[in-house]
Structure formats: structure tokens, C-alpha cells
Design an enzyme around this catalytic site. Structure first.
Site, PDB file in Angstrom:
ATOM      1  CB  ALA A  16      20.708 -16.649 -18.902  1.00 29.65           C
ATOM      2  CG  ASP A  17      16.091 -21.183 -21.165  1.00 33.23           C
ATOM      3  OD1 ASP A  17      16.820 -21.677 -22.047  1.00 33.23           O
ATOM      4  OD2 ASP A  17      14.859 -21.305 -21.160  1.00 33.23           O
ATOM      5  CB  THR A  18      15.909 -16.082 -23.822  1.00 36.40           C
ATOM      6  OG1 THR A  18      16.864 -15.342 -23.044  1.00 36.40           O
ATOM      7  CG2 THR A  18      14.906 -15.104 -24.430  1.00 36.40           C
TER       8      THR A  18
ATOM      9  CB  ALA B 117      14.648 -17.547 -16.242  1.00 38.09           C
TER      10      ALA B 117
END
Length: 251
Positions: free
Chosen positions: A87-89, A124
Site C-alpha cells: 500500500a501507499d498513501t 493505493a
């Protein structure tokens, strides 16, 4: 519980969270799912300007984080993972991507820019699935990757420099995209939020469960032996222990 079928289908399978984030670990743990934590070694050096959209940039970061762990475990470990999650924010204001602040002054500048304005928090998620092994001696199949993103609209109140300095001095902004934590002290800065709250925290759990169920497909079943594991869990399945930490130093 509507999400229980997803958990049942993962009994006996190796699930890995490719993130060192305690927030993502906590949120994924809400499901009761058994999983390992193996932080990704992907350096996150992608150029945001090379992507048409902020969510495209976040999605590629999530994909590479998950694939780095998935392929490392497949090559070095004795048991290939079945599911790897990355995940990446990012925070986006006026088209500019704000990631984790470099230092206190950078955090202050970020927060001052967000003061009194609406911005987007985009998380994402990438789900890497490995197919069961084929014939003995055959090369392992390439993993399949499913990705998605959720966007939450957040509005800050108009904030004084003194309040922002106090918040920065708390230390909370330093490992957070955009320099604040919606689920902690940073909530005091927020006037309203529209969208997936857990997505803004770092992991959109509801969407993840739906996407995972779709990615697994209708034919996936759980391992018979594992289905009996911890059989005292009742109709909603067993109550698994917390995630195990596996820093992957020797993998």
C-alpha cells in the site's frame, strides 16, 4: 459477518503485509486474518512527475512494494507466499503530491499549506497472488497483481502558526503522508472528511476485502487441515492471534 467468506478462503494460506506501517498492520488485523509482516525494501524513488495522476503514482509505489517482497520471498524462502499486500498513501493539494516530511520545517510548510483548505488523501493498494505450483521442476508461475485506490476528501480548519508548531513539536507528523495523522492528534486539525476514513488513515479495509474476494475468484477453497485449526471459533470462524513480525533480514 459479510467478510467472513473471504477469511475462510485464506485459511492455511500464507498472507504477507509488505509494510512496516503500524497503522496498516492494525487495520488489517481488524479482520482476524492471520498474516506476516515483511517490510518492503523498495526504495520509493519514483518521480511523481512521470505519472499522469497522483493515484497512478501511488498505485505504482504500492505495486512495487508488494512485488519486491513477493519475489524476494519466492526466491529465498522455503514457502512461497499465496497473497502479498502492498500500500501507499499520498496527500494531494492543488495538484501537488505531499508525502512524508523530511524534517520539522518541511512538516510545518506542509501543514500551513493545508490550513483552511480541502485536499485529497489517496491510498493505493496492490494485491499480489501466486498460483499453485505446477509440475515438479517447472518454473514457478509469475504472480498476478490487482490494484485499486480510494480517495478521501479532507478539509482543515484555518489554523494558527502557533497551533501548527505545537503539533509539529509533538513528533506525530514525521512519518505521515502530508504531515498529519487523521486518527490521532491530527484529528484536531480536521473540520470534515468525506469518503473512506480508514483509507485516509492508510488502508481502505472495506474495498480491500471486496477486491480480494474478486481477485481470488469463485474456485478458491481453503486447505482442509487448516480449516480445522482453532476450531472453537464458532460460526464466524476462528479468532486468530495477531500478525507475526518478519523483518525479512535474511530472506
Amino acid at each position: 459477518m459479510a467478510l467472513t467468506p473471504v477469511l475462510r478462503r485464506l485459511r492455511g494460506r500464507r498472507v504477507v503485509l509488505a509494510s512496516a506501517s503500524p497503522r496498516r498492520r492494525e487495520i488489517l488485523g481488524y479482520t482476524g486474518l492471520r498474516f506476516e509482516v515483511v517490510p518492503s525494501r523498495f526504495p520509493e524513488t519514483l518521480d511523481p512527475a512521470a505519472f499522469a495522476t497522483p493515484h497512478g503514482y501511488a498505485a505504482e509505489n504500492a505495486r512495487r512494494k508488494a512485488l519486491e517482497v513477493a519475489l524476494r520471498l519466492r526466491e529465498k524462502d522455503q514457502r512461497t507466499p499465496d497473497v502479498v499486500i502492498g500500500a501507499d498513501t499520498v496527500v494531494v493539494v492543488a495538484g501537488q503530491i505531499l508525502e512524508k516530511p523530511r524534517d520539522k520545517e518541511d512538516a510545518f510548510r506542509m501543514l500551513r499549506r493545508l490550513s483552511g483548505r480541502e485536499h485529497s488523501v489517496i491510498t493505493a493498494v496492490a494485491i499480489v497472488l501466486f498460483s499453485p505450483p505446477g509440475d515438479p521442476g517447472a518454473p514457478p508461475p509469475d504472480p498476478e497483481v490487482t490494484s485499486f485506490h480510494e480517495e478521501t476528501r479532507v478539509t482543515f480548519s484555518a489554523l494558527t502558526d502557533e497551533l501548527l508548531r505545537d503539533y509539529v513539536d509533538s513528533g506525530e507528523p514525521m512519518d505521515k503522508a502530508g504531515g498529519y495523522a487523521l486518527q490521532a492528534l491530527g484529528a484536531m486539525l480536521v473540520e470534515r472528511a468525506e469518503g473512506d476514513f480508514l483509507g485516509a488513515v492508510g488502508f481502505p479495509l472495506n474495498r480491500f476485502c471486496r477486491e480480494l474476494q474478486a481477485a481470488l475468484g469463485p474456485g478458491v477453497t481453503s486447505a482442509p487441515a487448516a480449516a480445522e485449526e482453532g476450531g472453537a471459533g464458532g460460526a464466524d470462524g476462528p479468532r486468530p492471534p495477531p500478525a507475526t513480525e518478519n523483518p525479512g533480514i535474511d530472506l
